[in-house]
Design a protein around this motif. Structure first.
Motif, PDB file in Angstrom:
ATOM      1  N   ALA A  71      43.849  34.785  49.766  1.00  4.03           N
ATOM      2  CA  ALA A  71      44.064  34.724  48.387  1.00  4.03           C
ATOM      3  C   ALA A  71      44.810  33.739  47.710  1.00  4.03           C
ATOM      4  O   ALA A  71      44.436  33.010  46.501  1.00  4.03           O
ATOM      5  CB  ALA A  71      44.637  36.137  47.852  1.00  4.03           C
ATOM      6  N   THR A  72      45.761  33.069  48.501  1.00  6.32           N
ATOM      7  CA  THR A  72      46.463  32.018  48.125  1.00  6.32           C
ATOM      8  C   THR A  72      45.791  30.657  48.094  1.00  6.32           C
ATOM      9  O   THR A  72      45.879  29.834  47.057  1.00  6.32           O
ATOM     10  CB  THR A  72      47.624  31.726  48.911  1.00  6.32           C
ATOM     11  OG1 THR A  72      48.592  33.081  48.595  1.00  6.32           O
ATOM     12  CG2 THR A  72      48.657  30.706  48.510  1.00  6.32           C
ATOM     13  N   ASP A  75      42.926  31.047  45.371  1.00  2.00           N
ATOM     14  CA  ASP A  75      43.720  30.987  44.024  1.00  2.00           C
ATOM     15  C   ASP A  75      43.937  29.421  43.751  1.00  2.00           C
ATOM     16  O   ASP A  75      43.366  28.976  42.643  1.00  2.00           O
ATOM     17  CB  ASP A  75      45.103  31.399  43.945  1.00  2.00           C
ATOM     18  CG  ASP A  75      45.584  31.488  42.656  1.00  2.00           C
ATOM     19  OD1 ASP A  75      44.815  31.699  41.430  1.00  2.00           O
ATOM     20  OD2 ASP A  75      46.725  31.510  42.531  1.00  2.00           O
ATOM     21  N   SER A  76      44.475  28.481  44.599  1.00  2.00           N
ATOM     22  CA  SER A  76      44.606  27.094  44.256  1.00  2.00           C
ATOM     23  C   SER A  76      43.266  26.226  44.170  1.00  2.00           C
ATOM     24  O   SER A  76      43.055  25.792  42.983  1.00  2.00           O
ATOM     25  CB  SER A  76      45.358  26.340  45.688  1.00  2.00           C
ATOM     26  OG  SER A  76      46.620  26.830  45.679  1.00  2.00           O
ATOM     27  N   THR A  94      45.964  31.480  34.415  1.00  2.00           N
ATOM     28  CA  THR A  94      45.104  32.251  34.984  1.00  2.00           C
ATOM     29  C   THR A  94      45.211  33.653  34.149  1.00  2.00           C
ATOM     30  O   THR A  94      46.335  34.130  33.937  1.00  2.00           O
ATOM     31  CB  THR A  94      45.280  32.759  36.428  1.00  2.00           C
ATOM     32  OG1 THR A  94      45.399  31.210  36.848  1.00  2.00           O
ATOM     33  CG2 THR A  94      44.449  33.645  37.077  1.00  2.00           C
ATOM     34  N   ILE A  97      41.866  37.012  38.541  1.00  2.00           N
ATOM     35  CA  ILE A  97      41.408  36.625  39.818  1.00  2.00           C
ATOM     36  C   ILE A  97      40.839  37.841  40.829  1.00  2.00           C
ATOM     37  O   ILE A  97      41.529  38.976  40.524  1.00  2.00           O
ATOM     38  CB  ILE A  97      42.640  35.754  40.885  1.00  2.00           C
ATOM     39  CG1 ILE A  97      41.841  35.058  42.116  1.00  2.00           C
ATOM     40  CG2 ILE A  97      43.624  36.610  40.923  1.00  2.00           C
ATOM     41  CD1 ILE A  97      42.856  34.398  42.627  1.00  2.00           C
ATOM     42  N   THR A 144      37.773  33.546  39.318  1.00  2.00           N
ATOM     43  CA  THR A 144      38.946  33.566  38.473  1.00  2.00           C
ATOM     44  C   THR A 144      38.438  33.191  36.983  1.00  2.00           C
ATOM     45  O   THR A 144      37.426  32.593  36.826  1.00  2.00           O
ATOM     46  CB  THR A 144      39.911  32.571  38.695  1.00  2.00           C
ATOM     47  OG1 THR A 144      41.097  32.892  38.105  1.00  2.00           O
ATOM     48  CG2 THR A 144      39.684  30.963  38.454  1.00  2.00           C
ATOM     49  N   CYS A 146      40.225  31.525  33.492  1.00  2.00           N
ATOM     50  CA  CYS A 146      41.621  30.888  32.812  1.00  2.00           C
ATOM     51  C   CYS A 146      41.505  30.585  31.483  1.00  2.00           C
ATOM     52  O   CYS A 146      40.432  30.425  31.007  1.00  2.00           O
ATOM     53  CB  CYS A 146      41.915  29.646  33.795  1.00  2.00           C
ATOM     54  SG  CYS A 146      42.245  29.771  35.241  1.00  2.00           S
TER      55      CYS A 146
END
Length: 154
Positions: A71-72, A75-76, A94, A97, A144, A146
């Motif tokens: 997930a990290t 996410d980036s 954000t 996600i 995601t 944003c």
């Protein structure tokens, strides 16, 4: 040698120019990347690639890499693919996600997260990312949304 991390909030220039400085080492790596083990490998407008090799520090109790690692890194890739499209006067945050896990990740496995813009509007942007292993097998994928905001300057 890599420069010190510089927050995207403190950046000069466009989002892409900022990310190119991170990639070149003029600015330090994404701090969370240093913590869990990934680095930016490519960036262009609307697209970014990270590579990593998760270690024992991100294992769960069943001996595989914790889902939070996937997930990290996703996410980036998701968020920064959007940042790469922003002008010097815009910022983002954000709104949501979503991550889907497909295969387990084991420590020492080389992974690659590729994020690409889907829609870059004036107020909302969306992107998608895939996390694959060294052979290109899908491990996880995500999306995601944003919110695009005017950039506040100090």
């Amino acid at each position: 040698m890599s420069g010190a991390p510089v927050s995207a909030l403190e950046r000069s220039g466009t989002g892409l120019e900022y990310l190119q400085k991170v990639l070149s080492g003029e600015h330090g790596n994404v701090p969370i990347g240093d913590t869990v083990g990934f680095r930016m490998k490519e960036v262009s407008k609307g697209r970014i690639v990270f590579e990593g090799m998760p270690g024992a520090n991100v294992l769960n109790l069943i001996g595989t890499v914790h889902g939070g690692y996937a997930a990290t890194i996703l996410d980036s890739a998701l968020a920064l693919s959007i940042l790469s499209t922003l002008d010097a006067d815009s910022n983002f945050t954000t709104l949501e996600i979503k991550v889907n896990y497909v295969r387990s990740i084991t420590p020492g496995m080389t992974v690659r997260a590729t994020g690409e813009i889907v829609h870059a509007g004036r107020r909302v942007a969306t992107s998608e990312a895939k996390l694959t292993d060294a052979e290109g097998k899908l491990l996880a994928h995500g999306t995601t949304t944003c919110l695009i905001l005017p950039r506040e300057r100090p």
